[in-house]
Design an enzyme around this catalytic site. Structure first.
Site, PDB file in Angstrom:
ATOM      1  N   GLY A   1       0.835  -1.202   0.000  1.00 26.00           N
ATOM      2  CA  GLY A   1       0.000   0.000   0.000  1.00 26.00           C
ATOM      3  C   GLY A   1       0.862   1.240   0.000  1.00 26.00           C
TER       4      GLY A   1
ATOM      5  N   GLN B   1       2.711   9.889   2.116  1.00 28.75           N
ATOM      6  CA  GLN B   1       4.082   9.346   2.162  1.00 28.75           C
ATOM      7  C   GLN B   1       4.957   9.860   1.036  1.00 28.75           C
ATOM      8  OE1 GLN B   1       2.287   5.231   2.584  1.00 28.75           O
ATOM      9  NE2 GLN B   1       4.190   4.934   3.733  1.00 28.75           N
TER      10      GLN B   1
ATOM     11  N   CYS C   1       5.824  -0.526   7.462  1.00 29.12           N
ATOM     12  CA  CYS C   1       5.514   0.750   6.785  1.00 29.12           C
ATOM     13  C   CYS C   1       6.719   1.147   5.946  1.00 29.12           C
ATOM     14  CB  CYS C   1       5.216   1.828   7.832  1.00 29.12           C
ATOM     15  SG  CYS C   1       4.778   3.419   7.112  1.00 29.12           S
ATOM     16  N   LEU C   2       6.455   1.537   4.703  1.00 32.91           N
ATOM     17  CA  LEU C   2       7.556   1.953   3.828  1.00 32.91           C
ATOM     18  C   LEU C   2       8.237   3.211   4.359  1.00 32.91           C
ATOM     19  CD1 LEU C   2       5.851   1.337   0.365  1.00 32.91           C
ATOM     20  CD2 LEU C   2       7.470  -0.151   1.564  1.00 32.91           C
TER      21      LEU C   2
ATOM     22  N   HIS D   1      -4.455   1.125   7.742  1.00 29.36           N
ATOM     23  CA  HIS D   1      -3.105   1.691   7.852  1.00 29.36           C
ATOM     24  C   HIS D   1      -2.956   2.907   6.926  1.00 29.36           C
ATOM     25  CE1 HIS D   1       1.440   1.082   8.127  1.00 29.36           C
ATOM     26  NE2 HIS D   1       1.336   1.836   7.041  1.00 29.36           N
ATOM     27  N   GLU D   2      -3.426   2.771   5.685  1.00 26.10           N
ATOM     28  CA  GLU D   2      -3.266   3.865   4.706  1.00 26.10           C
ATOM     29  C   GLU D   2      -4.173   5.051   5.058  1.00 26.10           C
ATOM     30  OE1 GLU D   2      -0.747   3.549   3.008  1.00 26.10           O
ATOM     31  OE2 GLU D   2      -0.519   1.378   3.124  1.00 26.10           O
TER      32      GLU D   2
ATOM     33  N   HIS E   1      -2.528   7.150   7.530  1.00 30.49           N
ATOM     34  CA  HIS E   1      -1.543   8.075   6.933  1.00 30.49           C
ATOM     35  C   HIS E   1      -2.228   9.371   6.499  1.00 30.49           C
ATOM     36  CE1 HIS E   1       2.301   6.024   6.828  1.00 30.49           C
ATOM     37  NE2 HIS E   1       1.821   4.957   6.205  1.00 30.49           N
TER      38      HIS E   1
HETATM   39  O1  K1U Z   1       1.803   2.330   3.982  1.00 33.44           O
HETATM   40  C1  K1U Z   1       2.845   1.732   3.810  1.00 33.44           C
HETATM   41  O2  K1U Z   1       3.879   2.168   4.241  1.00 33.44           O
HETATM   42  C2  K1U Z   1       2.847   0.405   3.087  1.00 33.44           C
HETATM   43  C3  K1U Z   1       2.820  -0.782   4.037  1.00 33.44           C
HETATM   44  C4  K1U Z   1       1.401  -1.267   4.156  1.00 33.44           C
HETATM   45  C5  K1U Z   1       1.075  -2.247   5.236  1.00 33.44           C
HETATM   46  C6  K1U Z   1       1.817  -3.374   5.481  1.00 33.44           C
HETATM   47  C7  K1U Z   1       1.472  -4.274   6.474  1.00 33.44           C
HETATM   48  C8  K1U Z   1       0.346  -4.055   7.207  1.00 33.44           C
HETATM   49  C9  K1U Z   1      -0.396  -2.916   6.990  1.00 33.44           C
HETATM   50  C10 K1U Z   1      -0.036  -2.027   5.991  1.00 33.44           C
HETATM   51  C11 K1U Z   1       3.723  -1.875   3.470  1.00 33.44           C
HETATM   52  O3  K1U Z   1       3.529  -2.314   2.399  1.00 33.44           O
HETATM   53  S1  K1U Z   1       5.018  -2.400   4.461  1.00 33.44           S
HETATM   54  C12 K1U Z   1       5.861  -3.638   3.529  1.00 33.44           C
HETATM   55  C13 K1U Z   1       5.133  -4.892   3.283  1.00 33.44           C
HETATM   56  O4  K1U Z   1       5.003  -5.244   2.128  1.00 33.44           O
HETATM   57  C14 K1U Z   1       4.525  -5.730   4.328  1.00 33.44           C
HETATM   58  C15 K1U Z   1       4.933  -5.697   5.641  1.00 33.44           C
HETATM   59  C16 K1U Z   1       4.323  -6.514   6.596  1.00 33.44           C
HETATM   60  C17 K1U Z   1       3.288  -7.349   6.245  1.00 33.44           C
HETATM   61  C18 K1U Z   1       2.872  -7.391   4.923  1.00 33.44           C
HETATM   62  C19 K1U Z   1       3.501  -6.603   3.970  1.00 33.44           C
HETATM   63 ZN    ZN Z   2       2.728   3.121   6.145  1.00 30.69          ZN
END
Ligand code: K1U
Ligand code: ZN
Length: 169
Positions: free
Chosen positions: A46, A51, A92-93, A134-135, A138
């Protein structure tokens, strides 16, 4: 299409509350394409406009294995949340390398505009529901680590600032 630079915690711009998108025009369609490319390149599931330092209510998501089921939500609004909640591991990225548990609704219904500016309603559960919440946080200026204890949050803040200083050298 272009890769967009990400903001990293604890950058205060991540705490900006996004404003509604007023028109789904060429600028927004370009932003959607650039955000999708940026999310796929970063291997995220996401990305919120916040971001990439754009403070408008727009998120992109793809939780599919094949990375071919993009969901674009413009001006998303939560219209229903399940009574059940669960603690889920999140990343989170904007906070690379940090993973921790956050309590989220198990299922949500969201109304929004899609990439064509058409009204849509999405019912989500599982990882899609977690990612939407989560998004949307943000867009409200909230980063997931801000749900953690002050002790954990401060440790993460120090770790991020150290990594950013080392990166800048
Ligand atoms: O918003 C962001 O920074 C993106 C984030 C989204 C997210 C991941 C996990 C749970 C809720 C929201 C990411 O993509 S982090 C990287 C990722 O691919 C990931 C990390 C943990 C679990 C699953 C995916
Ligand atoms: Zn995030």
């Amino acid at each position: 299409m272009a890769l967009l630079p990400l903001l990293f915690f604890p950058d205060p711009r991540l705490n900006t509350v996004a404003k509604p998108v007023t028109a789904v025009d060429h600028r927004i369609r370009t932003l959607v394409a650039d955000m999708l490319q940026t999310m796929y390149e970063a291997k995220g599931i996401g990305l919120a406009a916040t971001q990439v330092d754009v403070h408008e209510r727009l998120i992109v998501i793809d939780v599919s294995e094949q990375r071919d089921q993009a969901v674009v939500l413009i001006n998303p609004q939560l219209v229903w949340t399940s009574p059940e909640t669960h603690r889920n591991e999140e990343g989170c990225l904007s906070v690379p390398g940090i993973y921790d548990g956050v309590e989220r609704f198990d299922a949500v219904t969201v109304s929004a505009l899609d990439a064509d500016g058409k009204a849509c309603v999405i019912q989500a559960d599982g990882l899609l529901a977690v990612c939407i919440q989560h998004e949307m946080d943000h867009l409200m200026g909230k980063v997931f680590v801000e749900y953690l204890s002050p002790l954990k949050r401060n440790r993460i803040k120090k770790k991020m600032l150290k990594a950013q200083r080392e990166e800048a050298r």
